[in-house]
Enzyme design. Structure first.
Site, mmCIF file in Angstrom:
data_model
loop_
_atom_site.group_PDB
_atom_site.id
_atom_site.type_symbol
_atom_site.label_atom_id
_atom_site.label_comp_id
_atom_site.label_asym_id
_atom_site.label_seq_id
_atom_site.Cartn_x
_atom_site.Cartn_y
_atom_site.Cartn_z
ATOM 1 N N SER A 134 0.868 -1.174 0.000
ATOM 2 C CA SER A 134 0.000 0.000 0.000
ATOM 3 C C SER A 134 0.899 1.217 0.000
ATOM 4 C CB SER A 134 -0.882 0.019 1.260
ATOM 5 O OG SER A 134 -1.568 1.251 1.390
ATOM 6 N N TYR A 147 -3.270 -0.619 10.316
ATOM 7 C CA TYR A 147 -3.093 -0.835 8.882
ATOM 8 C C TYR A 147 -1.677 -0.478 8.463
ATOM 9 C CZ TYR A 147 -4.186 -0.603 3.862
ATOM 10 O OH TYR A 147 -4.218 -0.789 2.509
#
Length: 242
Positions: A134, A147
């Site tokens: 990501s 996350y």
């Protein structure tokens, strides 16, 4: 392929099926996996209900894949969750933290380990693992501690797997994606919290562009590897001061 029932996983699965790949679709809900398979009528797809945080589910996934297709040439480690959005670190429950870590990191490890074992023993030997990192593998958004921590950890996982796979023709790379248009990013188009406290809309890109990038990485010969790729909406607030 994990997380194949929606979003990036669904787009990549459809891209690979259209290109003639045989694809095992893994996810928590069989009905959404079947919907993914139906996007490419006649494609060689296998839907396997899988919770990647459960070792027994991962073992069953790879056993079913090898039974159906004979070998494993590619793992797209895509399953992931953001967790509860917008929760400050001091308010994040341990249960929420564990859920994100179990899915994003432990799940990626379990699937990579199972793929590694199969790729090492099969003949011809080898294969490729692509981890879905990501933009958060580089820099965080506000209130994203679980996350972001797991996506940073995925980078270490990618590097270690890449090194350990060299003797067995196992190539390992990572794709870091920013603002692909999926259900997970739908809120960004109306407003996303920025580092300065403002909430502003952010641009997104077509998820099909991500899928084509993954396909390019997947179809390289094992003598070549995209170690890290970053694909993002061109004008999203990533490069520059936050």
């Amino acid at each position: 392929m994990t997380g194949a029932g929606s979003g990036i996983g669904r787009a990549v699965a459809a891209e690979l099926l259209r290109a003639g790949w045989s694809v095992a679709l893994a996810g928590r809900r069989v009905e959404t996996l079947r919907e993914t398979a139906a996007l490419v009528p006649g494609g060689a797809a296998l839907a396997v209900r899988t919770d990647v945080s459960r070792p027994e589910d991962v073992a069953a996934l790879f056993a079913a894949t090898v039974e159906r297709f004979g070998r494993v040439d590619l793992l797209f480690n895509n399953a992931g969750t953001f967790g509860p959005g917008g929760v400050p670190v001091e308010e994040l429950s341990y249960e929420a933290w564990r859920h994100v870590v179990d899915t994003n990191l432990n799940g990626a490890f379990l699937c990579a380990q199972a793929a590694y074992r199969q790729m090492k023993e099969q003949d011809p030997q080898g294969g490729r693992i692509i981890n879905n990192g990501s933009i958060s593998a580089h820099t965080p958004r506000p209130h994203s501690v679980a996350y972001t921590a797991t996506k940073h950890a995925l980078t270490g996982l990618t590097k270690s797997l890449s090194l350990d796979g060299r003797p067995y023709r196992i190539a390992v790379g990572q794709i870091d994606i920013g603002n692909a248009a999926t259900d997970m990013t739908a809120g960004m188009r109306t407003g996303a919290l920025q580092a300065n406290g403002e909430v502003v809309p952010e641009p997104v890109m077509d998820v099909a562009d991500v899928a084509r990038t993954v396909r390019h990485m997947a179809e390289l010969p094992l003598e070549a590897n995209v170690q890290f790729a970053t694909v993002l909406a061109t004008t999203m607030p990533y490069v520059g001061r936050g």
